[in-house]
Design a protein around this motif. Structure first.
Motif, mmCIF file in Angstrom:
data_model
loop_
_atom_site.group_PDB
_atom_site.id
_atom_site.type_symbol
_atom_site.label_atom_id
_atom_site.label_comp_id
_atom_site.label_asym_id
_atom_site.label_seq_id
_atom_site.Cartn_x
_atom_site.Cartn_y
_atom_site.Cartn_z
ATOM 1 N N LYS A 37 4.595 9.392 -60.427
ATOM 2 C CA LYS A 37 3.677 8.250 -60.276
ATOM 3 C C LYS A 37 2.327 8.566 -60.913
ATOM 4 O O LYS A 37 1.755 7.724 -61.609
ATOM 5 N N ILE A 38 1.822 9.774 -60.706
ATOM 6 C CA ILE A 38 0.567 10.178 -61.325
ATOM 7 C C ILE A 38 0.701 10.145 -62.837
ATOM 8 O O ILE A 38 -0.158 9.621 -63.543
ATOM 9 N N LEU A 39 1.795 10.670 -63.352
ATOM 10 C CA LEU A 39 2.035 10.694 -64.787
ATOM 11 C C LEU A 39 2.054 9.268 -65.351
ATOM 12 O O LEU A 39 1.413 8.995 -66.370
ATOM 13 N N ILE A 40 2.737 8.364 -64.692
ATOM 14 C CA ILE A 40 2.820 6.972 -65.162
ATOM 15 C C ILE A 40 1.450 6.311 -65.097
ATOM 16 O O ILE A 40 1.065 5.585 -66.017
ATOM 17 N N LEU B 169 3.263 20.749 -51.932
ATOM 18 C CA LEU B 169 2.784 19.611 -51.159
ATOM 19 C C LEU B 169 2.929 18.294 -51.917
ATOM 20 O O LEU B 169 2.773 17.234 -51.345
ATOM 21 N N LEU B 170 3.247 18.374 -53.184
ATOM 22 C CA LEU B 170 3.309 17.179 -54.016
ATOM 23 C C LEU B 170 4.745 16.958 -54.478
ATOM 24 O O LEU B 170 5.234 17.627 -55.376
ATOM 25 N N PRO B 171 5.437 16.000 -53.864
ATOM 26 C CA PRO B 171 6.831 15.758 -54.253
ATOM 27 C C PRO B 171 6.916 15.213 -55.687
ATOM 28 O O PRO B 171 5.972 14.649 -56.214
ATOM 29 N N TRP B 172 8.092 15.367 -56.287
ATOM 30 C CA TRP B 172 8.282 14.929 -57.661
ATOM 31 C C TRP B 172 8.006 13.443 -57.816
ATOM 32 O O TRP B 172 7.488 13.006 -58.836
ATOM 33 N N SER B 173 8.337 12.640 -56.838
ATOM 34 C CA SER B 173 8.096 11.191 -56.951
ATOM 35 C C SER B 173 6.604 10.903 -57.123
ATOM 36 O O SER B 173 6.215 10.025 -57.898
ATOM 37 N N VAL B 174 5.761 11.660 -56.434
ATOM 38 C CA VAL B 174 4.317 11.479 -56.546
ATOM 39 C C VAL B 174 3.830 11.986 -57.903
ATOM 40 O O VAL B 174 2.991 11.354 -58.551
#
Length: 75
Positions: A70-73, A62-67
């Motif tokens: 973004k969380i990591l950043i 449910l969590l795409p890599w782009s998200v």
């Protein structure tokens, strides 16, 4: 290996540092509990802790890599 005194000193340092943090992306430290073991009491997170959210979302895709990036950043 740390002695119990060193371990408690580390806990005190972590508690102090957490009490200074104020950011919309970081949950607040509400307090501490010393018994039965020293623990941090943190603000309630509706979806659970970050590890649970990431594990649940990743396993269900449910969590795409782009998200995720973004969380990591943001962290």
């Amino acid at each position: 290996q740390e002695s119990p005194t060193d371990t408690f000193g580390s806990f005190q340092n972590e508690t102090y540092m957490m009490s200074l943090l104020s950011h919309p992306k970081i949950i607040r430290l509400i307090g501490i509990c010393l018994h039965p073991v020293p623990s941090l009491v943190m603000e309630y997170m509706e979806l659970g802790d970050l590890r649970h959210v990431l594990d649940t979302c990743v396993s269900q895709e449910l969590l795409p890599w782009s998200v995720r990036i973004k969380i990591l950043i943001d962290v």
